[in-house]
Design a protein around this motif. Sequence first.
Motif, mmCIF file in Angstrom:
data_model
loop_
_atom_site.group_PDB
_atom_site.id
_atom_site.type_symbol
_atom_site.label_atom_id
_atom_site.label_comp_id
_atom_site.label_asym_id
_atom_site.label_seq_id
_atom_site.Cartn_x
_atom_site.Cartn_y
_atom_site.Cartn_z
ATOM 1 N N GLY A 26 0.789 -1.223 0.000
ATOM 2 C CA GLY A 26 0.000 0.000 0.000
ATOM 3 C C GLY A 26 0.822 1.273 0.000
ATOM 4 O O GLY A 26 0.275 2.367 0.121
ATOM 5 N N TYR A 27 2.133 1.135 -0.141
ATOM 6 C CA TYR A 27 2.982 2.315 -0.187
ATOM 7 C C TYR A 27 2.916 2.986 -1.557
ATOM 8 O O TYR A 27 2.813 2.315 -2.571
ATOM 9 C CB TYR A 27 4.444 1.938 0.037
ATOM 10 N N ASN A 28 3.078 4.321 -1.528
ATOM 11 C CA ASN A 28 3.332 5.004 -2.794
ATOM 12 C C ASN A 28 4.773 4.754 -3.220
ATOM 13 O O ASN A 28 5.067 4.581 -4.396
ATOM 14 C CB ASN A 28 3.079 6.503 -2.645
ATOM 15 N N ASP A 29 5.654 4.766 -2.216
ATOM 16 C CA ASP A 29 7.067 4.519 -2.481
ATOM 17 C C ASP A 29 7.705 4.032 -1.190
ATOM 18 O O ASP A 29 8.049 4.829 -0.327
ATOM 19 C CB ASP A 29 7.764 5.793 -2.968
ATOM 20 N N TYR A 30 7.843 2.730 -1.026
ATOM 21 C CA TYR A 30 8.356 2.120 0.211
ATOM 22 C C TYR A 30 9.703 2.671 0.605
ATOM 23 O O TYR A 30 9.988 2.864 1.776
ATOM 24 C CB TYR A 30 8.450 0.609 0.006
ATOM 25 N N VAL A 31 10.511 2.975 -0.371
ATOM 26 C CA VAL A 31 11.897 3.322 -0.087
ATOM 27 C C VAL A 31 12.014 4.606 0.727
ATOM 28 O O VAL A 31 12.976 4.797 1.460
ATOM 29 C CB VAL A 31 12.712 3.410 -1.391
ATOM 30 N N VAL A 32 11.031 5.504 0.669
ATOM 31 C CA VAL A 32 11.174 6.776 1.361
ATOM 32 C C VAL A 32 10.811 6.685 2.836
ATOM 33 O O VAL A 32 11.015 7.622 3.585
ATOM 34 C CB VAL A 32 10.332 7.886 0.709
ATOM 35 N N TYR A 33 10.257 5.562 3.265
ATOM 36 C CA TYR A 33 9.801 5.429 4.630
ATOM 37 C C TYR A 33 10.915 4.992 5.580
ATOM 38 O O TYR A 33 11.760 4.186 5.221
ATOM 39 C CB TYR A 33 8.669 4.409 4.725
ATOM 40 N N CYS A 34 10.852 5.505 6.795
ATOM 41 C CA CYS A 34 11.660 4.969 7.875
ATOM 42 C C CYS A 34 10.897 3.782 8.446
ATOM 43 O O CYS A 34 9.702 3.893 8.746
ATOM 44 C CB CYS A 34 11.895 6.010 8.968
ATOM 45 N N MET A 35 11.576 2.657 8.591
ATOM 46 C CA MET A 35 10.951 1.450 9.107
ATOM 47 C C MET A 35 11.549 1.111 10.468
ATOM 48 O O MET A 35 12.761 1.238 10.668
ATOM 49 C CB MET A 35 11.171 0.279 8.154
ATOM 50 N N SER A 36 10.703 0.678 11.378
ATOM 51 C CA SER A 36 11.148 0.454 12.749
ATOM 52 C C SER A 36 10.550 -0.814 13.329
ATOM 53 O O SER A 36 9.526 -1.313 12.853
ATOM 54 C CB SER A 36 10.720 1.629 13.635
ATOM 55 N N TRP A 37 11.185 -1.276 14.374
ATOM 56 C CA TRP A 37 10.646 -2.336 15.228
ATOM 57 C C TRP A 37 10.451 -1.774 16.627
ATOM 58 O O TRP A 37 11.343 -1.114 17.174
ATOM 59 C CB TRP A 37 11.584 -3.532 15.282
ATOM 60 N N GLU A 47 8.165 0.278 23.414
ATOM 61 C CA GLU A 47 9.476 0.898 23.254
ATOM 62 C C GLU A 47 10.047 0.587 21.883
ATOM 63 O O GLU A 47 9.849 -0.512 21.339
ATOM 64 C CB GLU A 47 10.440 0.404 24.343
ATOM 65 N N GLU A 48 10.763 1.559 21.354
ATOM 66 C CA GLU A 48 11.397 1.366 20.059
ATOM 67 C C GLU A 48 12.670 0.556 20.248
ATOM 68 O O GLU A 48 13.462 0.843 21.145
ATOM 69 C CB GLU A 48 11.716 2.704 19.407
ATOM 70 N N VAL A 49 12.846 -0.435 19.375
ATOM 71 C CA VAL A 49 13.982 -1.326 19.464
ATOM 72 C C VAL A 49 15.059 -0.953 18.454
ATOM 73 O O VAL A 49 16.243 -0.916 18.780
ATOM 74 C CB VAL A 49 13.533 -2.784 19.234
#
Length: 120
Positions: A26-37, A47-49
């Motif tokens: 569903g992304y317009n452009d996955y590459v521009v996103y910051c991805m986190s766990w 909490e962010e890992v």
Amino acid sequence: EVHLVESGGGSVQSGGSLRLSCVGSGYNDYVVYCMSWFRQGPGKEREEVASIDSDGSKWYADSVKGRFGISRDNTKNTLYLQMNSLKPEDADMYYCAAGVGCGPPWVDSWGQGTQVTVSS
């Protein structure tokens, strides 16, 4: 609408390893996103890992530095978390998250979570 699906959780003994995956759509452009766990246990704050930005820069919580590794495959819209030397205190529900920037205030999409259990 961004949709995130995690997998790879399970039950391991202390010292063991797991690899979590998160497939996004569903992304317009996955590459521009910051991805986190992130992770959250019962009665605890989420909490962010670890996070990995669009330029590949990575951040880790002190509690997991040297043991966890975050990576992404932009050709597959997939985020990974390699977890080594697992400890009982790592046992939590782990969530994949996406945002236009890194850090909790920027998260605008969450996965449903995958459970990690570590026995001593």
